[in-house]
Design a protein around this motif. Structure first.
Motif, short mmCIF file in Angstrom:
data_model
loop_
_atom_site.label_atom_id
_atom_site.label_comp_id
_atom_site.label_asym_id
_atom_site.label_seq_id
_atom_site.Cartn_x
_atom_site.Cartn_y
_atom_site.Cartn_z
N TYR A 78 12.46 -12.31 16.42
CA TYR A 78 11.07 -12.66 16.66
C TYR A 78 11.01 -13.99 17.43
N GLU A 79 10.30 -13.97 18.54
CA GLU A 79 10.19 -15.13 19.44
C GLU A 79 8.97 -15.97 19.07
N TRP A 80 9.00 -16.62 17.91
CA TRP A 80 7.83 -17.31 17.38
C TRP A 80 7.33 -18.47 18.23
N VAL A 150 3.56 -11.93 18.64
CA VAL A 150 4.95 -11.77 18.20
C VAL A 150 5.03 -10.92 16.95
N LYS A 155 7.95 -10.05 20.60
CA LYS A 155 8.06 -10.72 21.90
C LYS A 155 6.94 -11.74 22.10
N SER A 156 7.27 -12.83 22.79
CA SER A 156 6.24 -13.83 23.09
C SER A 156 5.54 -13.56 24.42
#
Length: 184
Positions: A78-80, A150, A155-156
């Protein structure tokens, strides 16, 4: 070139390509052609259409998270970005789904609710305000939007969040948010 095509043209051309080059993409397209067209149509019918698809070979990597079975089974990171604390993430997700989400909202109403939620949680709803006084806020509306994005996709950077949420609907959004809340 692909950005200028209609959803039906992208559908036909990507299916034709997939039949010869990618069984997995072919299966996704044929699984539910109407849903695939809806995914491909996100940000397509507007003055400046999305341009992230340069080759048909890119499509599967750009849309896999739109399919629940793939999303739930795939190993993902996860691209937080800025908000990484699980308690903060959970608070944002719960606040949004329980207090602000409505399937009937148009895009302007939806975004105004996101800004209202920002204010209620201590984030800047206005980027100008945030830039002038960043220490007065936990973050900004972009940070909140990133958490919502996300949690749904891992995805960011994705196509339009509002359009994806309209396509998902409340129950699917809630299920995706529940996945995040159950990650240890």
């Amino acid at each position: 070139i692909i950005s200028k095509m209609t959803k039906d043209e992208v559908y036909n051309e990507s299916l034709s390509w997939a039949k010869s080059n990618s069984k997995s993409l072919k299966n996704l397209i044929e699984r539910d052609s109407k849903y695939f067209k809806s995914i491909i149509n996100i940000e397509r019918e507007q003055e400046k259409p999305r341009k992230d698809i340069e080759h048909y070979s890119m499509i599967e990597d750009l849309i896999w998270y739109m399919y629940d079975d793939i999303f739930e089974s795939k190993e993902k990171t996860y691209e937080w970005m800025k908000i990484t604390d699980k308690k903060d993430i959970t608070s944002i997700l719960d606040s949004y789904i329980n207090n602000y989400y409505s399937e009937t909202d148009d895009k302007e109403t939806w975004f105004n609710k996101i800004k209202e939620m920002c204010t209620s949680l201590g984030y800047a709803a206005n980027m100008k305000e945030y830039k002038e006084n960043p220490e007065a806020f936990k973050g900004n509306v972009a940070d909140i939007s990133t958490v919502l994005r996300v949690a749904l996709t891992s995805k960011s950077n994705t196509p339009d969040l509002y359009e994806m949420m309209k396509l998902f609907g409340k129950e699917r959004i809630k299920r995706r948010y529940d996945i995040i809340k159950n990650i240890k």
